[in-house]
Design a protein around this motif. Sequence first.
Motif, PDB file in Angstrom:
ATOM      1  N   THR A  17       0.721  -1.284   0.042  1.00 13.92           N
ATOM      2  CA  THR A  17      -0.083   0.033   0.051  1.00 13.92           C
ATOM      3  C   THR A  17       0.889   1.354   0.098  1.00 13.92           C
ATOM      4  O   THR A  17       0.560   2.214  -0.711  1.00 13.92           O
ATOM      5  CB  THR A  17      -1.025   0.030   1.219  1.00 13.92           C
ATOM      6  N   GLU A  18       2.013   1.378   0.834  1.00 19.23           N
ATOM      7  CA  GLU A  18       2.767   2.355   1.015  1.00 19.23           C
ATOM      8  C   GLU A  18       3.591   2.501  -0.427  1.00 19.23           C
ATOM      9  O   GLU A  18       3.472   3.860  -0.787  1.00 19.23           O
ATOM     10  CB  GLU A  18       3.400   2.167   2.199  1.00 19.23           C
ATOM     11  N   PHE A  35      -3.953  -2.876   9.601  1.00 22.48           N
ATOM     12  CA  PHE A  35      -2.843  -2.382  10.298  1.00 22.48           C
ATOM     13  C   PHE A  35      -2.207  -1.255   9.555  1.00 22.48           C
ATOM     14  O   PHE A  35      -1.172  -0.567  10.128  1.00 22.48           O
ATOM     15  CB  PHE A  35      -1.728  -3.555  10.440  1.00 22.48           C
ATOM     16  N   THR A  36      -2.561  -1.000   8.464  1.00 21.15           N
ATOM     17  CA  THR A  36      -2.211   0.086   7.547  1.00 21.15           C
ATOM     18  C   THR A  36      -2.286   1.364   8.089  1.00 21.15           C
ATOM     19  O   THR A  36      -3.147   1.902   8.534  1.00 21.15           O
ATOM     20  CB  THR A  36      -2.700   0.209   6.116  1.00 21.15           C
ATOM     21  N   VAL A  37      -0.972   2.248   8.313  1.00 27.03           N
ATOM     22  CA  VAL A  37      -0.855   3.674   8.890  1.00 27.03           C
ATOM     23  C   VAL A  37      -0.523   4.651   7.887  1.00 27.03           C
ATOM     24  O   VAL A  37      -0.521   5.680   8.030  1.00 27.03           O
ATOM     25  CB  VAL A  37      -0.492   3.625  10.051  1.00 27.03           C
ATOM     26  N   ARG A  38       0.242   3.989   6.879  1.00 23.62           N
ATOM     27  CA  ARG A  38       1.104   4.912   5.900  1.00 23.62           C
ATOM     28  C   ARG A  38       0.675   4.520   4.637  1.00 23.62           C
ATOM     29  O   ARG A  38       0.520   3.416   4.126  1.00 23.62           O
ATOM     30  CB  ARG A  38       2.587   4.716   6.019  1.00 23.62           C
ATOM     31  N   LYS A  44      -8.887   5.931   5.102  1.00 26.82           N
ATOM     32  CA  LYS A  44      -9.865   6.561   5.027  1.00 26.82           C
ATOM     33  C   LYS A  44     -10.489   6.052   3.458  1.00 26.82           C
ATOM     34  O   LYS A  44     -11.767   6.238   3.383  1.00 26.82           O
ATOM     35  CB  LYS A  44      -9.940   8.080   4.889  1.00 26.82           C
ATOM     36  N   GLU A  45      -9.655   5.783   2.419  1.00 26.93           N
ATOM     37  CA  GLU A  45     -10.093   5.606   1.265  1.00 26.93           C
ATOM     38  C   GLU A  45     -10.190   4.220   0.980  1.00 26.93           C
ATOM     39  O   GLU A  45     -11.108   4.043  -0.051  1.00 26.93           O
ATOM     40  CB  GLU A  45      -8.928   5.953   0.215  1.00 26.93           C
TER      41      GLU A  45
END
Length: 265
Positions: A17-18, A35-38, A44-45
């Motif tokens: 994802t990053e 767990f995604t934060v970056r 949100k998307e």
Amino acid sequence: MGDAYPRRIVCLTEEPTEVLYAIGEEHRIVGISGFTVRPPRARKEKPKVSAFTSAKIDQILDLKPDLAIGFSDIQADIARELIRAGVEVWISNHRSVDGILEYIRRLGAMVGAGEKAAALADRARANLDRIAAQAALLPKRPRVYFEEWDDPLITGIRWVGELVRIAGGDDVFPELLEEPLAKQRIVADPLEVVRRAPDIVFGSWCGKRFRPDRVASRQGWADVPAVRDGELHEIKSPIILQPGPAALFDGVEALHAHIAAWARR
């Protein structure tokens, strides 16, 4: 003529994802790890459809992905279920700094963005070289213990040890760095850390808050240089324990900041 590359990608871990956001290919992502934060906007998307060792298979299939991307043998069961359901799956298994750089390039090529991915990898390599050059000017190098988990004690994985070295330190458990599985990096006797006398302890407890007070209060640890001198520092897990760009930018920079402060005091 249609897009020949994957257009509906489910990212089972954080690093794809990053990378895809960083190279402007986020429109291909239809599902992400919880767990995604970056980057922050990904949460949100994009719908969250997996953890690390589990996934919402039915929800993933409802997204009609043409590719699912995961990391390591730990996700083998998820991959098996998706493959049986007819989904194409790529599981990377890179464990080193060079492996992360190669992963960025490979993922970019898979979505037809090889040049943008190569540019990202080149920026990451340049950042590592910059940090290494700064580290080479430090007057001394600390002995570093990196703790990935506290019960049992688990020391850092290979890319973490390599980043510690680039940042100016020396891992006190170099013989464990090559071990790919956490269970192979367990420090069975906590007093072995004491014997190796780290100058700095970095903690990154896989998503839970690092507690320096608990480390300092361990039996027999009072005379460890890092404990005695208050050099117990948290490195947030999203910037160091994911084998993606964050580790090569924010992660190594956080390590170097603490190491440089110790070396210059």
